[in-house]
Design an enzyme around this catalytic site. Structure first.
Site, PDB file in Angstrom:
ATOM      1  N   PRO A  97      26.333  38.125  83.430  1.00  0.00           N
ATOM      2  CG  PRO A  97      24.204  37.863  84.331  1.00  0.00           C
ATOM      3  CD  PRO A  97      25.486  37.132  84.091  1.00  0.00           C
ATOM      4  CB  CYS A  98      28.259  43.348  82.552  1.00  0.00           C
ATOM      5  SG  CYS A  98      27.026  44.226  81.608  1.00  0.00           S
ATOM      6  CG  ASN A  99      22.750  43.413  84.802  1.00  0.00           C
ATOM      7  OD1 ASN A  99      23.396  42.688  84.051  1.00  0.00           O
ATOM      8  ND2 ASN A  99      21.450  43.500  84.757  1.00  0.00           N
TER       9      ASN A  99
END
Length: 605
Positions: free
Chosen positions: A564-566
């Site tokens: 995840p890059c959130n």
DNA sequence: CCTAGGATGATTCAGGCA
DNA sequence: TGCCTGAATCATCCTAGG
């Protein structure tokens, strides 16, 4: 050269056929095994955070490691985890709270010296740590379930002498044990950690500048060659403690983005020749692995990611060299880089070619040829209306002020011209096309329009990834077994399929049920006959679970995924917390699982 | 409850210029 | 070298309406 897998083609493939019932049984057995393991105390820290003296899994080690590299002592970390469970944010808050309390002379006049503020780059952490543990704990006090996994136990470390604890703390910070020992001898037993780190760094700097120093020693010292030693480390630690949105700052030359961003080369640009790279021995497969995330992450993030993936230099590639939209991403992998080939036909690489209907309405003063990164949200109807009015109000070419405003908004929201004075966001099927997915890949099956944008925005650009994976085609003519982590809508699977690499067994881990359904539905639509086993949580994948999977079909050929890059993405205004962020910290699951797979496949487990 | 719309900056890096 | 400006960025949260 390239054969896109047609229906006929796929039918000709000699699949490992298995009775569906049998597959289901295997799957059920694995699922129940994972569930059982999850609830039978395999984790050193169970739900209530109780420390265990049994073997500690790598996940926990990595979880602890992220705080160790920040300079916190393992005792504090164990305490913080006990109190807060394995929530990075809460644990970090607790650690900072401990730090404040310990730094307060009124409350804690005899604070433990090992909590002296100091921080280091963690590039050499594991290596030094292994040396250290070999030296100090030859046969006791710690356990590990793999060679690459070093685990700490609270009880044992607290029973150490003060000297040993100092040694442990400094080793955890990345200082070589031999150098720590020498520093302790010379500075005396009363020396503070600050004095010791200063001494070690001064010694390292003086050696780094020594022209007669052997070259194989110098790289290890690179991180201290350009700073002021322990002072700087402590200064960085203080910065770290200032707020929650801190990051680990690296002393050594940070990984920088190449220009042009073409990695080891792209098919559409005659850039520098393909390089033959040398991978660290421990990074060489099997299995092959391929990791992806946003290139424009906060400073230091890629250094940390690389440090957990054998220090392989990331390959940064902008997908604008493959399609009409930019997508700046970093990839760390151990694949060969020679002999790559692209998916054919090459997709259109300009907006005009990709969206020919927009050409008619495109004003000459909008000079965009590429779209920006396809994100998870789109421009609103009200915005497109404002733009229409702004452009409509003038005859002919709008004034510079209006042009600037309109272009700014168009760039920001990836708006395209769909009529006279009329801009609009891309339709979901246009996004699918730009990213290399089949039309309607994300359509139907209960997914909302908003969620289609979200799933697509979080996905791979298929042509880019396929180009990198194309080298697998000759290596696995019979097909491959894939472990796909953070699968999303199956970008990796689609890339392999479009390359004509049969997917024999795919173990897919994806949190979103909607996304899992998309992948399952795609497989059915394309008449694929391999097995698909899916999980919803990477943390379910423990050693026993992986062992059963590997036993059932003989190992994975490829471990692929983008975590995840959130908490890394620039668009995030709320929680761009870096690699320790709530979602992005799942990155640490990737090296954990990769290590497990490697060890199981090497028969070392 | 689900869906869509709208408001919400900061962090990087590159390039120009004094 | 330092400052300024421009540009890009796999997002999150709240609210209204069905």
């Amino acid at each position: 050269m390239v054969k896109n897998l047609s229906k006929e083609g796929s039918d000709k493939i000699d699949w490992d056929t298995e009775d569906e019932l049998e597959i289901q049984e295997i799957q059920d057995a694995i699922f129940s095994s994972c569930r059982d393991l999850r609830t039978t105390g395999q984790h050193a820290l169970s739900g209530d955070g109780e420390a265990s003296s049994s073997s500690v899994p790598c996940r926990l080690s990595k979880f602890i490691q992220q705080f160790v590299v920040m300079g916190f002592s393992e005792e504090s970390i164990a305490k913080a985890i006990e109190q807060n469970g394995e929530n990075s944010d809460l644990v970090l808050d607790a650690l900072l709270t401990f730090k404040v309390i310990e730094d307060s002379p009124e409350e804690q006049p005899t604070a433990s010296p090992q909590l002296d503020p100091s921080i280091c780059s963690d590039d050499s952490y594991s290596e030094y740590n292994e040396n250290f543990l070999d030296d100090v704990y030859e046969e006791e006090s710690w356990s590990s379930d793999s060679d690459n996994c070093i685990c700490y136990l609270k009880d044992e470390s607290s029973s150490l002498s003060e000297n040993e604890q100092t040694l442990l703390s400094l080793a955890n910070m990345g200082y070589p044990v031999e150098e720590v020992s020498i520093a302790m001898e010379i500075c005396g037993k009363e020396a503070s950690l600050a004095e010791l780190t200063d001494f070690i760094c001064a010694a390292q700097m003086s050696r780094a500048e020594d022209p007669y120093l052997p070259e194989d020693v110098k790289p290890k010292l690179k991180h201290i060659s350009n700073d002021s030693g322990g002072y700087k480390k402590r200064k960085m630690f203080n910065q770290l403690c200032k707020g929650k949105k801190q990051r680990t700052i690296f002393d050594e030359d940070p990984i920088s983005l190449p220009k042009p961003m073409i990695g080891f080369g792209v098919p559409t640009v005659s850039g520098p020749a393909m390089v033959r790279r040398t991978l660290p021995k421990q990074a060489v497969g099997p299995p092959f692995f391929y990791y992806e995330n946003v290139a424009l992450a906060p400073k230091g993030v890629w250094d940390r990611i690389a440090s957990h993936l054998y220090d392989i230099e990331p390959e940064f590639v902008d997908s604008k060299y493959f399609c009409a939209a930019a997508r700046k991403r970093g990839y760390i992998h151990n694949l060969p880089v020679e002999g790559r080939f692209p998916l054919l036909p090459l997709p259109p690489r300009t907006i005009n070619e990709a969206l020919p209907l927009s050409k008619r309405w495109w004003p000459s003063w909008d000079t965009r040829e590429h779209l920006n990164c396809l994100q998870t949200a789109i421009g609103s109807a009200r915005l497109t209306d404002r733009i229409r009015k702004a452009v409509e109000d003038v005859d002919g070419v709008p004034p510079m002020r209006v042009q600037k405003y309109v272009l700014e908004q168009c760039r920001k929201w990836n708006l395209v011209w769909v009529g006279r004075n009329k801009v609009a966001p891309l339709e979901p099927d246009e996004v699918e096309m730009l990213l290399g997915f089949p039309k309607n890949h994300t359509r139907g099956g209960g997914i909302s329009r908003t969620d289609r944008y979200k799933s697509l925005g979080n996905s791979f650009q298929v042509d880019t990834v396929a180009y990198h994976l194309s080298v697998l085609k000759d290596l696995y003519p019979e097909g491959i077994n894939v472990l796909s982590l953070f699968s999303g809508i199956g970008g990796a699977e689609v890339a392999l399929y479009r390359l004509g690499i049969p997917l024999k067994n795919v173990v897919s881990v994806e949190k979103s049920e909607v996304n899992r359904n998309i992948v399952r539905s795609w497989r059915e639509n394309t008449n694929q006959r391999g097995n698909l086993i899916d999980f919803d949580d990477v943390q379910q994948l423990n050693g026993d679970c992986l062992e059963q999977l590997i036993d059932s079909f003989g190992g994975f050929d490829l471990v692929i995924g983008g975590s995840p890059c959130n908490n890394l993405a620039g668009s995030n205004r709320v929680s761009r917390d870096g690699l320790e962020g709530k979602e992005s910290s799942l990155f640490f699951e990737y090296p954990r699982i990769l290590d497990l797979v490697k060890n199981i496949m090497c028969g070392e487990r």
